[in-house]
Design a protein around this motif. Structure first.
Motif, PDB file in Angstrom:
ATOM      1  N   MET A 288       0.852  -1.206   0.000  1.00 17.06           N
ATOM      2  CA  MET A 288       0.000   0.000   0.000  1.00 17.06           C
ATOM      3  C   MET A 288       0.881   1.246   0.000  1.00 17.06           C
ATOM      4  O   MET A 288       1.808   1.381   0.804  1.00 17.06           O
ATOM      5  CB  MET A 288      -0.901   0.008   1.240  1.00 17.06           C
ATOM      6  CG  MET A 288      -1.823   1.198   1.330  1.00 17.06           C
ATOM      7  SD  MET A 288      -2.886   1.098   2.805  1.00 17.06           S
ATOM      8  CE  MET A 288      -3.730   2.676   2.675  1.00 17.06           C
ATOM      9  N   ALA A 289       0.634   2.148  -0.918  1.00 18.52           N
ATOM     10  CA  ALA A 289       1.436   3.369  -1.015  1.00 18.52           C
ATOM     11  C   ALA A 289       1.189   4.264   0.189  1.00 18.52           C
ATOM     12  O   ALA A 289       0.054   4.357   0.681  1.00 18.52           O
ATOM     13  CB  ALA A 289       1.079   4.110  -2.305  1.00 18.52           C
ATOM     14  N   PRO A 290       2.232   4.950   0.682  1.00 20.93           N
ATOM     15  CA  PRO A 290       2.032   5.845   1.828  1.00 20.93           C
ATOM     16  C   PRO A 290       1.168   7.044   1.454  1.00 20.93           C
ATOM     17  O   PRO A 290       1.199   7.521   0.317  1.00 20.93           O
ATOM     18  CB  PRO A 290       3.451   6.268   2.182  1.00 20.93           C
ATOM     19  CG  PRO A 290       4.231   6.117   0.917  1.00 20.93           C
ATOM     20  CD  PRO A 290       3.625   4.942   0.210  1.00 20.93           C
ATOM     21  N   ASN A 291       0.379   7.494   2.409  1.00 27.04           N
ATOM     22  CA  ASN A 291      -0.378   8.712   2.157  1.00 27.04           C
ATOM     23  C   ASN A 291       0.357   9.906   2.761  1.00 27.04           C
ATOM     24  O   ASN A 291       1.464   9.778   3.303  1.00 27.04           O
ATOM     25  CB  ASN A 291      -1.825   8.589   2.652  1.00 27.04           C
ATOM     26  CG  ASN A 291      -1.918   8.431   4.158  1.00 27.04           C
ATOM     27  OD1 ASN A 291      -1.004   8.797   4.899  1.00 27.04           O
ATOM     28  ND2 ASN A 291      -3.041   7.895   4.620  1.00 27.04           N
ATOM     29  N   VAL A 292      -0.248  11.065   2.659  1.00 26.43           N
ATOM     30  CA  VAL A 292       0.413  12.297   3.108  1.00 26.43           C
ATOM     31  C   VAL A 292       0.726  12.233   4.606  1.00 26.43           C
ATOM     32  O   VAL A 292       1.809  12.634   5.045  1.00 26.43           O
ATOM     33  CB  VAL A 292      -0.469  13.511   2.780  1.00 26.43           C
ATOM     34  CG1 VAL A 292       0.016  14.754   3.516  1.00 26.43           C
ATOM     35  CG2 VAL A 292      -0.486  13.753   1.272  1.00 26.43           C
ATOM     36  N   ALA A 293      -0.191  11.710   5.402  1.00 26.95           N
ATOM     37  CA  ALA A 293       0.051  11.618   6.843  1.00 26.95           C
ATOM     38  C   ALA A 293       1.203  10.661   7.152  1.00 26.95           C
ATOM     39  O   ALA A 293       2.034  10.934   8.040  1.00 26.95           O
ATOM     40  CB  ALA A 293      -1.220  11.167   7.562  1.00 26.95           C
ATOM     41  N   ASP A 294       1.302   9.550   6.428  1.00 26.28           N
ATOM     42  CA  ASP A 294       2.426   8.632   6.610  1.00 26.28           C
ATOM     43  C   ASP A 294       3.742   9.343   6.318  1.00 26.28           C
ATOM     44  O   ASP A 294       4.727   9.200   7.059  1.00 26.28           O
ATOM     45  CB  ASP A 294       2.296   7.424   5.675  1.00 26.28           C
ATOM     46  CG  ASP A 294       1.083   6.561   5.984  1.00 26.28           C
ATOM     47  OD1 ASP A 294       0.767   6.395   7.178  1.00 26.28           O
ATOM     48  OD2 ASP A 294       0.452   6.064   5.037  1.00 26.28           O
ATOM     49  N   HIS A 295       3.755  10.081   5.229  1.00 25.83           N
ATOM     50  CA  HIS A 295       4.982  10.797   4.863  1.00 25.83           C
ATOM     51  C   HIS A 295       5.328  11.861   5.902  1.00 25.83           C
ATOM     52  O   HIS A 295       6.511  12.062   6.228  1.00 25.83           O
ATOM     53  CB  HIS A 295       4.830  11.458   3.502  1.00 25.83           C
ATOM     54  CG  HIS A 295       6.020  12.288   3.130  1.00 25.83           C
ATOM     55  ND1 HIS A 295       7.207  11.746   2.719  1.00 25.83           N
ATOM     56  CD2 HIS A 295       6.199  13.635   3.151  1.00 25.83           C
ATOM     57  CE1 HIS A 295       8.077  12.715   2.485  1.00 25.83           C
ATOM     58  NE2 HIS A 295       7.489  13.868   2.739  1.00 25.83           N
ATOM     59  N   LEU A 296       4.315  12.536   6.421  1.00 22.59           N
ATOM     60  CA  LEU A 296       4.548  13.559   7.442  1.00 22.59           C
ATOM     61  C   LEU A 296       5.258  12.962   8.653  1.00 22.59           C
ATOM     62  O   LEU A 296       6.251  13.513   9.149  1.00 22.59           O
ATOM     63  CB  LEU A 296       3.225  14.194   7.852  1.00 22.59           C
ATOM     64  CG  LEU A 296       3.240  15.132   9.059  1.00 22.59           C
ATOM     65  CD1 LEU A 296       4.183  16.294   8.827  1.00 22.59           C
ATOM     66  CD2 LEU A 296       1.839  15.639   9.355  1.00 22.59           C
TER      67      LEU A 296
ATOM     68  N   GLN B  85      -4.686  14.731   4.237  1.00 18.97           N
ATOM     69  CA  GLN B  85      -3.929  13.809   5.081  1.00 18.97           C
ATOM     70  C   GLN B  85      -4.073  12.371   4.598  1.00 18.97           C
ATOM     71  O   GLN B  85      -3.139  11.563   4.722  1.00 18.97           O
ATOM     72  CB  GLN B  85      -4.423  13.910   6.528  1.00 18.97           C
ATOM     73  CG  GLN B  85      -4.186  15.254   7.178  1.00 18.97           C
ATOM     74  CD  GLN B  85      -4.937  15.396   8.493  1.00 18.97           C
ATOM     75  OE1 GLN B  85      -5.131  14.418   9.214  1.00 18.97           O
ATOM     76  NE2 GLN B  85      -5.372  16.614   8.811  1.00 18.97           N
ATOM     77  N   GLU B  86      -5.218  12.031   4.005  1.00 17.83           N
ATOM     78  CA  GLU B  86      -5.484  10.662   3.579  1.00 17.83           C
ATOM     79  C   GLU B  86      -5.200  10.436   2.093  1.00 17.83           C
ATOM     80  O   GLU B  86      -5.355   9.318   1.590  1.00 17.83           O
ATOM     81  CB  GLU B  86      -6.938  10.310   3.901  1.00 17.83           C
ATOM     82  CG  GLU B  86      -7.240  10.399   5.395  1.00 17.83           C
ATOM     83  CD  GLU B  86      -8.707  10.158   5.730  1.00 17.83           C
ATOM     84  OE1 GLU B  86      -9.491   9.962   4.790  1.00 17.83           O
ATOM     85  OE2 GLU B  86      -9.049  10.170   6.927  1.00 17.83           O
ATOM     86  N   ALA B  87      -4.768  11.497   1.394  1.00 18.10           N
ATOM     87  CA  ALA B  87      -4.455  11.362  -0.026  1.00 18.10           C
ATOM     88  C   ALA B  87      -3.123  10.649  -0.218  1.00 18.10           C
ATOM     89  O   ALA B  87      -2.224  10.726   0.628  1.00 18.10           O
ATOM     90  CB  ALA B  87      -4.417  12.732  -0.686  1.00 18.10           C
ATOM     91  N   GLU B  88      -2.977   9.952  -1.328  1.00 11.73           N
ATOM     92  CA  GLU B  88      -1.717   9.259  -1.614  1.00 11.73           C
ATOM     93  C   GLU B  88      -0.603  10.285  -1.784  1.00 11.73           C
ATOM     94  O   GLU B  88      -0.760  11.301  -2.467  1.00 11.73           O
ATOM     95  CB  GLU B  88      -1.857   8.416  -2.875  1.00 11.73           C
ATOM     96  CG  GLU B  88      -0.595   7.617  -3.205  1.00 11.73           C
ATOM     97  CD  GLU B  88      -0.784   6.710  -4.415  1.00 11.73           C
ATOM     98  OE1 GLU B  88       0.227   6.419  -5.085  1.00 11.73           O
ATOM     99  OE2 GLU B  88      -1.936   6.308  -4.681  1.00 11.73           O
ATOM    100  N   TYR B  89       0.533   9.994  -1.168  1.00  8.51           N
ATOM    101  CA  TYR B  89       1.650  10.934  -1.243  1.00  8.51           C
ATOM    102  C   TYR B  89       2.404  10.759  -2.557  1.00  8.51           C
ATOM    103  O   TYR B  89       2.682   9.640  -2.998  1.00  8.51           O
ATOM    104  CB  TYR B  89       2.628  10.715  -0.084  1.00  8.51           C
ATOM    105  CG  TYR B  89       3.867  11.577  -0.216  1.00  8.51           C
ATOM    106  CD1 TYR B  89       3.791  12.962  -0.072  1.00  8.51           C
ATOM    107  CD2 TYR B  89       5.104  11.007  -0.537  1.00  8.51           C
ATOM    108  CE1 TYR B  89       4.900  13.756  -0.223  1.00  8.51           C
ATOM    109  CE2 TYR B  89       6.230  11.795  -0.686  1.00  8.51           C
ATOM    110  CZ  TYR B  89       6.128  13.174  -0.530  1.00  8.51           C
ATOM    111  OH  TYR B  89       7.248  13.963  -0.693  1.00  8.51           O
ATOM    112  N   SER B  90       2.717  11.869  -3.172  1.00  6.72           N
ATOM    113  CA  SER B  90       3.596  11.870  -4.338  1.00  6.72           C
ATOM    114  C   SER B  90       4.586  13.010  -4.163  1.00  6.72           C
ATOM    115  O   SER B  90       4.186  14.146  -3.875  1.00  6.72           O
ATOM    116  CB  SER B  90       2.799  12.036  -5.628  1.00  6.72           C
ATOM    117  OG  SER B  90       2.012  13.218  -5.576  1.00  6.72           O
ATOM    118  N   PRO B  91       5.871  12.753  -4.312  1.00  5.67           N
ATOM    119  CA  PRO B  91       6.885  13.777  -4.054  1.00  5.67           C
ATOM    120  C   PRO B  91       6.920  14.809  -5.181  1.00  5.67           C
ATOM    121  O   PRO B  91       6.417  14.565  -6.288  1.00  5.67           O
ATOM    122  CB  PRO B  91       8.177  12.967  -4.008  1.00  5.67           C
ATOM    123  CG  PRO B  91       7.916  11.798  -4.895  1.00  5.67           C
ATOM    124  CD  PRO B  91       6.460  11.465  -4.712  1.00  5.67           C
ATOM    125  N   PRO B  92       7.517  15.952  -4.902  1.00  7.47           N
ATOM    126  CA  PRO B  92       7.691  16.940  -5.969  1.00  7.47           C
ATOM    127  C   PRO B  92       8.616  16.377  -7.050  1.00  7.47           C
ATOM    128  O   PRO B  92       9.579  15.678  -6.758  1.00  7.47           O
ATOM    129  CB  PRO B  92       8.316  18.144  -5.250  1.00  7.47           C
ATOM    130  CG  PRO B  92       8.926  17.581  -4.009  1.00  7.47           C
ATOM    131  CD  PRO B  92       8.080  16.418  -3.624  1.00  7.47           C
TER     132      PRO B  92
END
Length: 595
Positions: A1-9, A167-174
């Motif tokens: 499962m891909a990390p979401n924004v909160a996971d990345h935070l 916060q629950e959206a899938e994280y994608s880096p710049p």
């Protein structure tokens, strides 16, 4: 499962070496809380407070006593509002704190959704240096990185607002693309040093003086050896701002203690009689407790150029790190061969400690609060961490507690807010779980939020290697500092419906939580109570029933204050005779043989 924004935070906070986040859950940060649940290792640690204001104070206490950035988190709307008092405490005391705040979903912003507040408007002052809202995943990690760097480099509050759906959206880096902002970790601390020409000018001023006074604040904490050497060369006395109480130990005979309204008589005399002033790492705001403007030549050293030259007409303003600047300045200073000024300072300090001992011995009904602090001072362990709340307790903390090298101590300095004494202690325990922590508070602050903070302390004490949090409560059923300010400043008699507060069984409440509780009503039991608390195997509340009529006399009470107090008594203050009796007995100690 891909990390979401909160996971990345959370991962980014770990990469910044953030090990604790002080918070209270709410639906505006549900995504963030869920990320903690997925992380499994609770890193950084989620420390649950009883109220968001307490979470902010815990973060401030942690930052003040660890030297690291404090981080707190709160839900949208009311949670964001509740953080403000603690965040302003950090801002005004120049403490690095990052607030992570939830917001309503991006699709609802601007639609008067429940708990929607214009958080940029709300935070534009307290987090003026950096407050940003994340709108797309690619804004992270840059927002977190900048919030951390700005907080660290400017010693201030920053805030990152993250809408709940993001916060629950899938994280994608710049990406490596136009209008994408990359980021990186880390900040190498700089140690600015003034130019040699400016150091020479400062040395000329200090060398020309014959009665040098040094004033230090928290900004001198990393320069203890340098301050000591400069004071020795110049034959100077050293006074301390309250936030710098733990910078230099009080067992040095030329350290005059705290300055200001809560300060000591020798600090007042030091400023009154000096001809040269060196201020280091302090933005001490009370210019009336500094030398007269045409009396002394003055030099200031501060790492924050925006805070230089505010409090006194300094002749030389040096922008620099205290330790590095003093090391560069030391070779330019001449040793003063005439030590008569230093001898005068040391004599004043010795006399003051005698006065305090006599004042602590003044009888009261039932307990003199000065004696409570005076008897604690020699019992403090060498590695003690001290916090104090605002109120009359801060007077006795400032004057009676003799700091030894290695101790730490703090309070709310510039905001002087009520309520941080116990949450500071919680933050201190997470910063130093192996050290005993003492929280010294009045019953007003205890009822305001200290009782709730005891629940948090009870929740966590078993995980600290040294479980001791020793809470000293002055139970006088009165908002005592304000009562005395009414008397001295406004000439008002005691106002029972505004000043008197209900009695509460503080020690009994502690016992109901599984902690140790000790109630003291007799002065001869003070020392034994402190010793029992220090020997306890868990947090302990020591409740001292003290006399509200013992006045927190300033280092010099002017005629107007005395007249106002007299006027209050003549108007029928119900405690008038107790005030007269106890006040006269306390003040007369200044004039007994040996003074």
């Amino acid at each position: 499962m891909a990390p979401n924004v909160a996971d990345h935070l959370l991962r980014r906070l770990r990469e910044w070496d953030v090990d604790h986040v002080f918070s209270y859950a709410g639906d505006g940060i549900n995504g963030l809380v869920a990320a903690w649940g997925r992380a499994g290792d609770d890193a950084p640690r989620f420390v649950q407070s009883r109220h968001e204001e307490l979470a902010a104070f815990e973060a401030v206490g942690y930052a003040k006593l660890s030297g690291k950035v404090g981080v707190c988190a709160a839900t949208s709307g009311p949670g964001a509002v509740h953080l403000l008092n603690g965040l302003y405490d950090a801002k005004l005391d120049h403490v690095p704190v990052v607030a992570i705040v939830g917001q309503t979903s991006r699709t609802a912003i601007g639609g008067s959704m429940q708990q929607e507040i214009d958080l940029h408007a709300l935070y534009k002052d307290v987090a003026a240096d950096y407050v940003q809202t994340a709108m797309v995943p690619e804004q992270l990690p840059n927002l977190i990185d900048r919030a951390m760097r700005v907080a660290m480099s400017r010693r201030t509050v920053t805030a990152v607002i993250i809408p709940s759906d993001l916060q629950e959206a899938e994280y994608s880096p710049p990406t490596h693309a136009f209008k994408m902002i990359p980021s990186s970790l880390g900040l190498s601390p700089g140690r600015p040093v003034p130019e040699q020409t400016d150091l020479r000018r400062a040395a000329d001023v200090l060398n020309a003086g014959s009665r040098v006074a040094i004033m230090i604040g928290q900004g001198a904490r990393g320069a203890v050896d340098e301050v000591t050497e400069v004071a020795d060369l110049l034959g100077a006395g050293v006074s301390k701002a309250l936030l710098g109480k733990d910078v230099l130990p009080d067992d040095l005979p030329y350290v005059t203690g705290s300055n200001g309204l809560l300060g000591t008589r020798p600090s007042y005399e030091l400023m009154r009689d000096c001809d040269t002033l060196l201020m280091i790492g302090s933005s001490f705001p009370y210019s009336q407790f500094l030398p007269e403007y045409d009396q002394a030549r003055a030099v200031q050293i501060d790492i924050d150029p925006t805070m230089i030259g505010l409090r006194y007409p300094f002749e030389v303003n040096l922008h620099g790190d205290a330790g590095a600047t003093l090391r560069a300045l030391l070779p330019m200073l001449d040793r003063k061969t005439d030590r008569s000024w230093r001898e005068t300072v040391e004599s004043n300090v010795s006399r003051w400690w005698d006065v305090l001992e006599r004042r602590a011995g003044v009888t009261a009904d039932p307990i003199n609060p000065e004696r409570v602090f005076h008897e604690l001072s020699p019992l403090l362990p060498d590695d003690a961490v001290l916090t104090s709340d605002s109120g009359s307790a801060a007077n006795w903390y400032a004057r009676h507690l003799r700091i030894r090298r290695g101790m730490r101590a703090t309070l709310s300095g510039t905001l002087a807010t009520m309520g941080p004494g116990l949450p500071y202690a919680t933050g201190a325990k997470f910063a130093h779980p192996d050290r005993p922590v003492f929280a010294l508070v009045g019953d007003g602050a205890m009822q305001m939020n200290g009782i709730n903070e005891l629940i948090t302390i009870a929740q966590h004490h078993r995980e600290w290697s040294d479980p001791r949090v020793i809470v000293g409560v002055l139970n006088n059923r009165d908002l005592n500092q304000v009562t005395w300010e009414l008397r001295a400043m406004a000439g008002s008699p005691d106002v029972p419906f505004a000043q008197h507060i209900p009695d509460f069984p503080y020690a009994g409440f502690a016992e109901s939580l599984g902690l140790t509780g000790i109630r003291v009503t007799e002065p001869d039991r003070i020392e034994d109570a402190w010793q029992r608390a220090i020997a306890a195997d868990r947090p302990c509340v020591v409740e001292f029933v003290t006399d509200a009529a013992v006045p927190p006399i300033p280092p010099h009470a002017d005629l107007d204050q005395l007249e106002s107090t007299a006027a209050a008594l003549l108007r029928g203050d119900p405690e008038a005779w107790d005030v007269v009796k106890t006040g006269v007995k306390a003040k007369v100690q200044d004039f007994l043989p040996g003074r």
